[in-house]
Design a protein around this motif. Sequence first.
Motif, PDB file in Angstrom:
ATOM      1  N   ALA B  27      23.590 120.044 -14.422  1.00 45.55           N
ATOM      2  CA  ALA B  27      23.392 119.945 -15.866  1.00 45.55           C
ATOM      3  C   ALA B  27      24.658 119.412 -16.492  1.00 45.55           C
ATOM      4  O   ALA B  27      25.750 119.826 -16.126  1.00 45.55           O
ATOM      5  CB  ALA B  27      23.071 121.319 -16.443  1.00 45.55           C
ATOM      6  N   LYS B  28      24.522 118.544 -17.441  1.00 44.60           N
ATOM      7  CA  LYS B  28      25.718 118.000 -18.079  1.00 44.60           C
ATOM      8  C   LYS B  28      26.247 118.990 -19.104  1.00 44.60           C
ATOM      9  O   LYS B  28      27.398 119.365 -19.115  1.00 44.60           O
ATOM     10  CB  LYS B  28      25.362 116.669 -18.739  1.00 44.60           C
ATOM     11  N   GLY B  42      22.485 128.399 -18.343  1.00 48.51           N
ATOM     12  CA  GLY B  42      21.175 127.777 -18.419  1.00 48.51           C
ATOM     13  C   GLY B  42      21.313 126.394 -18.993  1.00 48.51           C
ATOM     14  O   GLY B  42      22.350 126.047 -19.567  1.00 48.51           O
ATOM     15  N   PRO B  43      20.290 125.559 -18.844  1.00 47.60           N
ATOM     16  CA  PRO B  43      20.381 124.229 -19.424  1.00 47.60           C
ATOM     17  C   PRO B  43      20.351 124.303 -20.942  1.00 47.60           C
ATOM     18  O   PRO B  43      19.731 125.191 -21.516  1.00 47.60           O
ATOM     19  CB  PRO B  43      19.154 123.510 -18.874  1.00 47.60           C
ATOM     20  N   ALA B  44      21.011 123.364 -21.537  1.00 47.38           N
ATOM     21  CA  ALA B  44      21.026 123.329 -23.000  1.00 47.38           C
ATOM     22  C   ALA B  44      19.706 122.772 -23.492  1.00 47.38           C
ATOM     23  O   ALA B  44      19.088 121.940 -22.848  1.00 47.38           O
ATOM     24  CB  ALA B  44      22.171 122.444 -23.471  1.00 47.38           C
ATOM     25  N   GLY B  45      19.273 123.247 -24.601  1.00 49.18           N
ATOM     26  CA  GLY B  45      18.071 122.683 -25.203  1.00 49.18           C
ATOM     27  C   GLY B  45      16.800 123.008 -24.449  1.00 49.18           C
ATOM     28  O   GLY B  45      15.788 122.364 -24.622  1.00 49.18           O
ATOM     29  N   PHE B  46      16.837 123.970 -23.590  1.00 50.49           N
ATOM     30  CA  PHE B  46      15.659 124.313 -22.801  1.00 50.49           C
ATOM     31  C   PHE B  46      14.619 124.983 -23.674  1.00 50.49           C
ATOM     32  O   PHE B  46      14.922 125.857 -24.454  1.00 50.49           O
ATOM     33  CB  PHE B  46      16.083 125.252 -21.679  1.00 50.49           C
ATOM     34  N   ALA B  58      12.502 120.585 -15.325  1.00 56.23           N
ATOM     35  CA  ALA B  58      13.279 121.135 -14.209  1.00 56.23           C
ATOM     36  C   ALA B  58      14.556 121.729 -14.775  1.00 56.23           C
ATOM     37  O   ALA B  58      15.186 121.141 -15.639  1.00 56.23           O
ATOM     38  CB  ALA B  58      13.619 120.032 -13.216  1.00 56.23           C
ATOM     39  N   GLY B  59      14.906 122.885 -14.314  1.00 60.99           N
ATOM     40  CA  GLY B  59      16.110 123.491 -14.871  1.00 60.99           C
ATOM     41  C   GLY B  59      16.728 124.495 -13.940  1.00 60.99           C
ATOM     42  O   GLY B  59      16.049 125.148 -13.151  1.00 60.99           O
ATOM     43  N   LEU B  60      18.028 124.593 -14.067  1.00 63.86           N
ATOM     44  CA  LEU B  60      18.793 125.539 -13.269  1.00 63.86           C
ATOM     45  C   LEU B  60      19.194 126.722 -14.125  1.00 63.86           C
ATOM     46  O   LEU B  60      19.663 126.546 -15.241  1.00 63.86           O
ATOM     47  CB  LEU B  60      20.064 124.883 -12.727  1.00 63.86           C
ATOM     48  N   TRP B  61      19.022 127.884 -13.582  1.00 68.11           N
ATOM     49  CA  TRP B  61      19.496 129.097 -14.237  1.00 68.11           C
ATOM     50  C   TRP B  61      20.370 129.821 -13.251  1.00 68.11           C
ATOM     51  O   TRP B  61      20.062 129.906 -12.081  1.00 68.11           O
ATOM     52  CB  TRP B  61      18.316 129.997 -14.580  1.00 68.11           C
ATOM     53  N   CYS B  62      21.433 130.348 -13.771  1.00 66.61           N
ATOM     54  CA  CYS B  62      22.304 131.040 -12.846  1.00 66.61           C
ATOM     55  C   CYS B  62      22.795 132.307 -13.514  1.00 66.61           C
ATOM     56  O   CYS B  62      23.283 132.270 -14.638  1.00 66.61           O
ATOM     57  CB  CYS B  62      23.472 130.138 -12.493  1.00 66.61           C
TER      58      CYS B  62
END
Lengths: 428, 283
Positions: B27-28, B42-46, B58-62
């Motif tokens: 994610a940028k 988490g990704p921004a703007g999700f 598609a998104g990464l959560w940590c």
Amino acid sequence: MAAMLKCVMSGSQVKVFGKAVQALSRISDELWLDPSKKGLALRCVNSSRSAYGCVLFSPVFFQHYQWSALVKMSENELDTTLNLKCKLGMKSILPIFRCVNSLERNIEKCKIFTRSDKCKVVIQFFYRHGIKRTHNICFQESQPLQVIFDKNVCTNTLMIQPRLLADAIVLFTSSQEEVTLAVTPLNFCLKSSNEESMDLSNAVYSEMFVGSDEFDFFQIGMDTEITFCFKELKGILTFSEATHAPISIYFDFPGKPLALSIDDMLVEANFILATLADESSRASSPQSLCLSQKRKRSDLIKKKAGKNITGQALECISRKAAPRRLYPKETLTNISALENCGSPAMKRANGDVSEVSENSVSNTEEVPGSLCLRKFSCMFFGAVSSDQQEHFNHPFDSLARASDSEEDMNNVCRKEFNGSDAKYFCII
Amino acid sequence: MKFRAKITGKGRLELFIHVSGTVARLAKVCVLRVRPDSLCFGPAGFRGLREAGLRCEAGLWCEVRRGAFQQFRMEGASEDLDEIHLELTAEHLSRAARSAAGASSLKLQLTHRRCPCLTVAVALASPLGRARSVVHDLPVQVLPRRAWRDCPPPSLRAADASIHLPRWKTLRSIVERMANVGDHVLVEANLRGRMTLSMETEVVSIKSYFKNLGNPPESAGVPPHRDPESMVQVRIDNRKLLQFLEGQQINPTMALCNIWDNSLLQLVLVQEDVSLQYFIPAL
């Protein structure tokens, strides 16, 4: 007889030579090959004249080193000594020394040969089993540049292991052009420069503090904060990988250039970087020349005098001009002349002082019409007109080694020129 | 609003460096949610996962639980707003964390310089007594309450199939080679430890069969009537899968995959106090 250079190196020597070329390639796209009795110097200057690099290989570095300059007898009893004026494009020479590790392993000998009456440099690699690889590189005739900088009079001197510099470099993002070095007698701090009007919303500010016990040598005369371009540090780091010698840093107040050098007896590398001058130091310092500039480094090199100048004029030597003497009376077999490097601002003087535009050397007062957003001090100076010679009792000499020159290296000479408010100062 | 945390210990520092590296690869701009007992990237703007249809990007959560930190203190803006949401450039954090390689401690703190910043302070103290410290001020944007998004694990219905992933390197190299051939891959799995990756183009069809992978114990929500032998499938964009397989940097003790039939693929990796989840929607 022509000015010539011939030298021979072994595989491991070629590795150091190649690393030097790689290091200098980070500064500039052009390289001067400059042989003298001191050895073979590789010199370069960056396009904005704010960084200078020179790697001097002493004669004993090579398996064989031979050079000569052309001495021309002329009518008025003034012998002109013409050194080799050889400038190579980095695009031509860098690929030859690209894989220094494989060169070190595979070659038995490397020969470099050139003459001023030929127009090319010949580089030959001799491999096992009689295999020979030859490169012919055309060179441009161009007077090499030098910087006058006396490391020994710098207030602040540090000696660091290259590892420390490498660690520092990874910290700062490549988008950050400049870093500030802040030292006190006990502390060392490298931090992002806050001089730049950076995009505040998205710029990381980083700081690295290093205790003085991590330095091999730590001598700070006064608390100092100087700002310089960070990219050029990578060049000297490349070279330090080849020599394993520590890096010495010499610097003074803001505005005065910073020198990084590596000296391991056989090879001496010097990288001089311009530093950002303080607003406050502008008026008071007689020793630095502050240039105003718009958002980019100013052109720091001035054209230097030609021969037989009458009057107190600053003359310019054009790059493609025929070789000239700097001092009619002194035999300079070494390069030593500072050359105009194509500054668009410098005009040929006809007995008058050339006009100074905002991109060229200006006086310490306001240059009319220029926007002084940033000031970088002038790095390169040279004594100028021949009739002022009596004030100038030392020849131009290559960098450093003040300890072995017998001349008085601490002269500061001032020259004033008719028709201009410009004051030119030299730091020797 | 206050936030202060400290990580010490080589293993935990390395894990944090890998976590921030993974986030930066995938994610940028990311949103860092500081909660009372964890940090969540988490990704921004999700937009959040919606239950119906499970449509999402598609998104990464940590999530990094409090146990990864030696010290962890946070205070939200008020009693009932006990979270802090910060938007920042992931690469900045990753770079700052990397300077902690070999360090003795890493501190995170919410500060204010010219703008709100997440300050990362790294201290290197070697036994020789050589002290070095590095400080990075990363500019962040504090998100107001109305901009807060859902934080996982989102309350989804239980997956149709849940299976442990095969050996990471094997999986990665297979997906890499498939990516050279086409863009879509069909992922199938059942509750008997079998998994298949398949891809078809006009000229070639590739199928990889994995068996004996093992399934995590069934959770309560799994519908009892589901036939454990039947394969559940989802067709996804191969490049997204490859991006995750190549970008993630931790060394998980548990790696599994959840599939919602024809809807969603979820990859879950867990290492100590860190859990990574990557959602890839069906095409």
